[in-house]
Design a protein around this motif. Structure first.
Motif, PDB file in Angstrom:
ATOM      1  N   ARG A  98     114.890 -34.439 -30.075  1.00 15.85           N
ATOM      2  CA  ARG A  98     116.061 -35.022 -30.739  1.00 15.85           C
ATOM      3  C   ARG A  98     117.262 -34.086 -30.669  1.00 15.85           C
ATOM      4  NH1 ARG A  98     112.597 -37.291 -35.748  1.00 15.85           N
ATOM      5  NH2 ARG A  98     112.058 -39.292 -34.814  1.00 15.85           N
ATOM      6  N   GLU A 121     118.604 -34.323 -27.145  1.00 19.51           N
ATOM      7  CA  GLU A 121     119.289 -35.601 -26.958  1.00 19.51           C
ATOM      8  C   GLU A 121     120.681 -35.563 -27.581  1.00 19.51           C
ATOM      9  OE1 GLU A 121     118.583 -40.377 -27.606  1.00 19.51           O
ATOM     10  OE2 GLU A 121     117.478 -38.977 -28.869  1.00 19.51           O
ATOM     11  N   LYS A 122     120.768 -35.017 -28.770  1.00 19.51           N
ATOM     12  CA  LYS A 122     122.058 -34.899 -29.450  1.00 19.51           C
ATOM     13  C   LYS A 122     123.002 -34.017 -28.640  1.00 19.51           C
ATOM     14  CE  LYS A 122     124.195 -33.532 -33.774  1.00 19.51           C
ATOM     15  NZ  LYS A 122     124.070 -32.770 -34.996  1.00 19.51           N
TER      16      LYS A 122
END
Length: 74
Positions: free
Chosen positions: A41, A44-45
């Motif tokens: 995550r 991805e950010k």
């Protein structure tokens, strides 16, 4: 996602996110694998916050011909 094959199939069927529906995303040209969901995550950010130029460079360095890489994954 925890099932990349399922996710790409959803995209190919026109399901999934608004982005993939809007732009008719049909092939996988880049991906990274993580064992830790939090690290995935975070990455991805980081990618999403980057510029379009950086994203295009990331893909081109990984997959210069922008070929569908789904079948090459293990």
């Amino acid at each position: 996602t925890n099932d990349i094959y399922r996710r790409v199939e959803e995209y190919r069927l026109g399901e999934g996110s608004k982005f993939t529906k809007k732009y008719h995303i049909k092939k996988l040209v880049y991906c990274e694998e993580f064992l830790d969901i939090n690290k995935a995550r975070e990455r991805e950010k980081q990618i999403k916050e980057g510029s379009r130029k950086n994203k295009l460079n990331l893909i081109s360095n990984y997959n210069p011909n922008w070929t569908d890489i789904l079948e090459t994954l293990n």
